[in-house]
Scaffold this active site. Sequence first.
Site: not given
Length: 252
Positions: A66-67, A40, A160, A190, A156
């Site tokens: 960082d992905v 993360d 997705k 969350t 987003y």
Amino acid sequence: MNAAARFTDRVAVVTGAASGIGAATAGRLAAEGAGVVLADVAAERGEAVAARIREEGGRATFVTADVTDQGGWDRIVAAAHVFGPVGVLVSNAYTVDVSPAHEMTLASWERQLAVNLTGAFLGFKAVLPDLRAERGAVVLTSSVHAHKGIPGHPAYAASKGALLSLCGQLAVEYGPEVRVNAVLPGPILTAAWDRVPEEDRERSVAETAARRFGTPEEAAAAIAFLAAGEASYITGSSLLVDGGWSVVKASA
């Protein structure tokens, strides 16, 4: 440790693991025997989650990464190999900027696609040699936004939705050695909901068949199932974890 140790001798990588679904998933996999690498950008929270897993008897380490950065993936893989070859990848990192398309900047659009979609692609490539050797499993965290239009989420939703297409493509291209599936969480409670007014929260709950929020642990249970050997004939599939939100309608 969980008596149903489905991941004994497995090594798992979980991205977006400092909180929410990622943290719950890392805990679940570790409780079932996996050595887990949490990744993360939120270093302090991520280190705390990994420490808690170790205190509970699990094997876990945290990597600040960082992905979207190849160097980050090099560090993640190196950390994983302390435990062994990667047999499970949970691609869960995401970012969201709530804004209608006509107000969204190009930088925001590109960043959301980079984290949510390109990060999954880079992660898959980084651990693919291990996954093939281990006959491993990948779970991509998509969203109900992939199927339903909700105002303010153009990038987003696009990212997705693309994850579902990527899921099918990877399942076909790398089966039978690697299984690839996706989960589509709905209203899971969350920290992302902290910015949502109470009135909107109540409306979201009312629009589920379960009449409540889901928990990160419930999403983690679905992810663990898809990653486990008992799901050995499931690949290229997507699993809704939304308490029936997708099927509830208030009008004929």
